[in-house]
Design a protein around this motif. Structure first.
Motif, PDB file in Angstrom:
ATOM      1  N   ALA A 139     -48.414 -26.312 -38.030  1.00  0.00           N
ATOM      2  CA  ALA A 139     -48.562 -25.238 -37.048  1.00  0.00           C
ATOM      3  C   ALA A 139     -49.402 -25.675 -35.852  1.00  0.00           C
ATOM      4  O   ALA A 139     -49.327 -25.085 -34.772  1.00  0.00           O
ATOM      5  CB  ALA A 139     -49.187 -24.009 -37.717  1.00  0.00           C
ATOM      6  N   LEU A 140     -50.179 -26.749 -36.050  1.00  0.00           N
ATOM      7  CA  LEU A 140     -51.018 -27.234 -34.961  1.00  0.00           C
ATOM      8  C   LEU A 140     -50.180 -27.721 -33.778  1.00  0.00           C
ATOM      9  O   LEU A 140     -50.586 -27.627 -32.625  1.00  0.00           O
ATOM     10  CB  LEU A 140     -51.911 -28.373 -35.475  1.00  0.00           C
ATOM     11  CG  LEU A 140     -53.181 -28.637 -34.666  1.00  0.00           C
ATOM     12  CD1 LEU A 140     -54.151 -27.475 -34.775  1.00  0.00           C
ATOM     13  CD2 LEU A 140     -53.855 -29.921 -35.132  1.00  0.00           C
ATOM     14  N   LEU A 173     -49.603 -25.062 -31.214  1.00  0.00           N
ATOM     15  CA  LEU A 173     -50.800 -24.781 -30.427  1.00  0.00           C
ATOM     16  C   LEU A 173     -51.034 -25.898 -29.401  1.00  0.00           C
ATOM     17  O   LEU A 173     -51.337 -25.648 -28.232  1.00  0.00           O
ATOM     18  CB  LEU A 173     -52.018 -24.663 -31.352  1.00  0.00           C
ATOM     19  CG  LEU A 173     -51.948 -23.461 -32.309  1.00  0.00           C
ATOM     20  CD1 LEU A 173     -52.961 -23.596 -33.427  1.00  0.00           C
ATOM     21  CD2 LEU A 173     -52.160 -22.152 -31.549  1.00  0.00           C
ATOM     22  N   LEU A 174     -50.822 -27.110 -29.856  1.00  0.00           N
ATOM     23  CA  LEU A 174     -51.003 -28.262 -28.964  1.00  0.00           C
ATOM     24  C   LEU A 174     -50.003 -28.200 -27.804  1.00  0.00           C
ATOM     25  O   LEU A 174     -50.352 -28.446 -26.644  1.00  0.00           O
ATOM     26  CB  LEU A 174     -50.812 -29.555 -29.761  1.00  0.00           C
ATOM     27  CG  LEU A 174     -51.220 -30.843 -29.061  1.00  0.00           C
ATOM     28  CD1 LEU A 174     -52.698 -30.807 -28.693  1.00  0.00           C
ATOM     29  CD2 LEU A 174     -50.935 -32.049 -29.956  1.00  0.00           C
ATOM     30  N   GLY A 175     -48.796 -27.802 -28.138  1.00  0.00           N
ATOM     31  CA  GLY A 175     -47.760 -27.653 -27.103  1.00  0.00           C
ATOM     32  C   GLY A 175     -48.189 -26.642 -26.054  1.00  0.00           C
ATOM     33  O   GLY A 175     -48.020 -26.862 -24.848  1.00  0.00           O
ATOM     34  N   ASP A 191     -51.287 -19.557 -39.708  1.00  0.00           N
ATOM     35  CA  ASP A 191     -50.565 -20.515 -40.546  1.00  0.00           C
ATOM     36  C   ASP A 191     -51.392 -21.779 -40.762  1.00  0.00           C
ATOM     37  O   ASP A 191     -51.482 -22.303 -41.865  1.00  0.00           O
ATOM     38  CB  ASP A 191     -49.221 -20.887 -39.898  1.00  0.00           C
ATOM     39  CG  ASP A 191     -48.234 -19.733 -39.971  1.00  0.00           C
ATOM     40  OD1 ASP A 191     -48.528 -18.752 -40.691  1.00  0.00           O
ATOM     41  OD2 ASP A 191     -47.182 -19.813 -39.298  1.00  0.00           O
ATOM     42  N   TYR A 192     -51.967 -22.251 -39.693  1.00  0.00           N
ATOM     43  CA  TYR A 192     -52.750 -23.480 -39.796  1.00  0.00           C
ATOM     44  C   TYR A 192     -53.917 -23.303 -40.764  1.00  0.00           C
ATOM     45  O   TYR A 192     -54.181 -24.141 -41.615  1.00  0.00           O
ATOM     46  CB  TYR A 192     -53.275 -23.917 -38.421  1.00  0.00           C
ATOM     47  CG  TYR A 192     -54.090 -25.185 -38.513  1.00  0.00           C
ATOM     48  CD1 TYR A 192     -53.473 -26.427 -38.658  1.00  0.00           C
ATOM     49  CD2 TYR A 192     -55.497 -25.134 -38.515  1.00  0.00           C
ATOM     50  CE1 TYR A 192     -54.216 -27.584 -38.782  1.00  0.00           C
ATOM     51  CE2 TYR A 192     -56.257 -26.287 -38.636  1.00  0.00           C
ATOM     52  CZ  TYR A 192     -55.609 -27.513 -38.769  1.00  0.00           C
ATOM     53  OH  TYR A 192     -56.340 -28.661 -38.902  1.00  0.00           O
ATOM     54  N   PRO A 198     -51.401 -16.190 -32.333  1.00  0.00           N
ATOM     55  CA  PRO A 198     -52.203 -15.874 -33.524  1.00  0.00           C
ATOM     56  C   PRO A 198     -51.503 -16.289 -34.824  1.00  0.00           C
ATOM     57  O   PRO A 198     -52.147 -16.726 -35.765  1.00  0.00           O
ATOM     58  CB  PRO A 198     -52.386 -14.358 -33.454  1.00  0.00           C
ATOM     59  CG  PRO A 198     -51.342 -13.867 -32.507  1.00  0.00           C
ATOM     60  CD  PRO A 198     -51.033 -14.990 -31.566  1.00  0.00           C
ATOM     61  N   GLN A 199     -50.173 -16.172 -34.809  1.00  0.00           N
ATOM     62  CA  GLN A 199     -49.448 -16.505 -36.039  1.00  0.00           C
ATOM     63  C   GLN A 199     -49.631 -17.977 -36.408  1.00  0.00           C
ATOM     64  O   GLN A 199     -49.930 -18.322 -37.551  1.00  0.00           O
ATOM     65  CB  GLN A 199     -47.953 -16.192 -35.865  1.00  0.00           C
ATOM     66  CG  GLN A 199     -47.148 -16.310 -37.147  1.00  0.00           C
ATOM     67  CD  GLN A 199     -47.663 -15.372 -38.250  1.00  0.00           C
ATOM     68  OE1 GLN A 199     -47.861 -14.164 -38.011  1.00  0.00           O
ATOM     69  NE2 GLN A 199     -47.918 -15.912 -39.432  1.00  0.00           N
ATOM     70  N   ALA A 200     -49.465 -18.838 -35.378  1.00  0.00           N
ATOM     71  CA  ALA A 200     -49.627 -20.276 -35.607  1.00  0.00           C
ATOM     72  C   ALA A 200     -51.036 -20.577 -36.100  1.00  0.00           C
ATOM     73  O   ALA A 200     -51.236 -21.382 -37.020  1.00  0.00           O
ATOM     74  CB  ALA A 200     -49.334 -21.049 -34.322  1.00  0.00           C
TER      75      ALA A 200
END
Ligand code: ADP
Ligand code: MG
Ligand code: ZN
Length: 475
Positions: A445-446, A449-451, A437-438, A432-434
């Motif tokens: 921050a993406l 999430l992509l990782g 941030d995005y 949720p933090q990422a």
């Protein structure tokens, strides 16, 4: 600010001997194989016994012509062998058969990266001498090398720095290796350079007095020897002391050049035409047939890779250095949309497993080119993601098994749109933090999430699509 130390420039010309990789010697059928028990590859001909008759190996002539054609030389349809007389234990017959007035090739050049052309004055054919091995007060003689065919490539005094000398030799090595006519190993002595070097004041056109440094056995020693010798000559000239014309050797341990004694100081060789070997006659047709047989040379490959295939200069240099690497690259990238991709896989993960120059020279990685190509095509089609392709390639390199066997059935199934949706939603939920941030504008921050998507799909998610979907979900 002008200073005395900057007022001199170096001029050098190289004489390079390359052993030709024919199976047999130049005038007899003894083996040319490197190593071997001392004095086992010898016969009365290469030992120069009285009454023997040398018979010229025609392959030697072909190889010398190929070397000349590949270095832009004119090939002489008439050339001839001469006798160079000298008495030294490395040469049992007391003369070397070489070419003097009528060399086989003349007037060529090799181009350097800075555009300068180093002119080649001549290429001639000759025979090698034996090898002396000093052990205390004893000298051992190995005649296996006697009669091994050589070509000597002599430049004009066109070389202006140790770096240019190094590049010239490297270009020559590449070319002769591509032709398959010499393995050009300086450490094993199959390529040996003599450096002629003089200094002159900048702006002057006459050449200064030169010295000759014999038998450089590595490129780094050649560079060191030239630097030392240039400094030595310059300090003499600055003191007004003339340079003496002499033959020197480079002493590796001290890093200095020193006067040489022995056969190298002989200067009257009493050359005369070799009576036992008829002149070498070639026809226009034979020369043209050899010209047509030339492979694509490293310089031409380099140009094609950089100008037509979008490869960077540094990568093109690595890919074109050895013929086997170049051929591997060309086969692996055939029909690929991006040759650059193929280059990256080869220079990255594959070269990492093949670290030495010797291995690159005979490039045969555990993954054959057509197997790499299969993987590259799957990757380009989007059937496997970049991450997956990396994993599969490592597996192929580990096991040597074909691409099809290293991809599990599950991995090859394309990720369904639903599964991708699910993976992206989960990533946003779990981080949720990422996600926050995005939304606040931290585009970096993406990545996190992509990782997460890549991990949960074991790399099967197409990165581009996953990124687009994440962005959409976060709007
Ligand atoms: P040699 O007969 O002693 O072998 P050559 O005239 O054939 O001499 O030249 C041998 C090499 O030395 C050639 O590569 C040539 O370019 C180079 N050379 C000749 N004169 C000079 C000089 N003054 N300074 C630097 N190199 C030179
Ligand atoms: Mg010489
Ligand atoms: Zn022999």
């Amino acid at each position: 600010m002008a200073h005395m130390a900057c007022d001199y420039e170096m001029i050098a010309g190289l004489e390079t001997h390359a052993e030709l990789s024919t199976e047999t010697k130049i005038f007899c059928s003894c083996s040319t194989a490197f190593g071997g028990e001392p004095n086992t590859h010898c016969c009365p001909v290469c030992m120069g016994m009285p009454g023997v008759l040398p018979s010229l190996n025609r392959r030697v002539v072909e190889f010398a012509v190929l070397a000349g054609l590949a270095t832009n030389c004119k090939v002489n349809l008439y050339s001839r062998m001469d006798r160079k007389n000298y008495c030294y234990p490395d040469l049992p017959k007391a003369y070397q058969i070489t070419q003097f007035d009528f060399p086989i090739c003349e007037n060529g050049w090799i181009q350097l990266q800075n555009g300068r052309k180093i002119r080649i004055r001549r290429i001639h054919i000759e025979e090698d001498a034996g090898k002396l091995l000093r052990e205390g007060n004893t000298i051992h003689i190995d005649y296996n090398r006697c009669g091994v065919p050589l070509i000597e490539i002599v430049t004009e005094p066109d070389i202006c720095s140790p770096e240019e000398a190094r590049e010239y030799v490297e270009e020559l090595q590449k070319t002769l290796r591509y032709l398959g006519i010499s393995d050009c190993r300086m450490q094993e002595g199959s390529l040996r350079c003599d450096v002629n070097l003089s200094m002159r004041r900048k702006g002057e056109s006459a050449l200064g007095q030169r010295t000759e440094i014999k038998n450089m056995n590595s490129l780094s020693n050649m560079v060191k020897a030239m630097e030392y010798e240039a400094g030595r000559q310059k300090s003499l000239l600055e003191k007004g002391i003339p340079v003496r014309r002499e033959t020197l050797r480079f002493e590796v341990s001290s890093g200095r050049t020193e006067p040489m004694r022995g056969k190298e100081e002989l200067d009257d060789y009493r050359y005369f035409p070799e009576p036992d070997v008829p002149p070498i006659l070639l026809t226009e047709y034979e020369v043209e047939t050899l010209r047509e047989s030339l492979p694509e040379l490293p310089g031409e490959k380099y140009r094609r890779y950089t100008e037509e295939m979008g490869i960077s200069e540094a990568d093109a240099r690595l890919l074109s250095k050895y013929r086997s690497v170049a051929e591997y690259f060309e086969e692996a990238s055939r029909d690929c949309k991006s040759a650059k991709n193929a280059a990256n896989w080869i220079l990255g993960p594959i070269f990492a497993r093949i670290p030495t120059e010797a291995e690159k020279e005979n490039f045969s990685p555990p993954v054959p080119a057509e197997q790499l190509r299969e993987l590259l095509l799957l990757h380009e089609k989007g059937s496997v993601s970049t991450n997956m392709a990396k994993r599969i390639l490592e597996k192929m390199l580990d096991t040597g098994r074909p691409c099809s066997e290293c991809i599990s059935r599950e991995e090859l199934l394309p990720l369904s749109a639903d599964a991708l949706q699910k993976a992206c939603r989960e990533a946003i939920e779990n981080l949720p933090q990422a996600a926050e941030d995005y939304k606040k504008g931290k585009t970096k921050a993406l990545k996190a999430l992509l990782g997460a998507v890549m991990r949960s799909t074991k790399g099967r998610a197409p990165a581009g699509e996953a990124e687009a979907l994440l962005q959409k979900l976060l709007q």
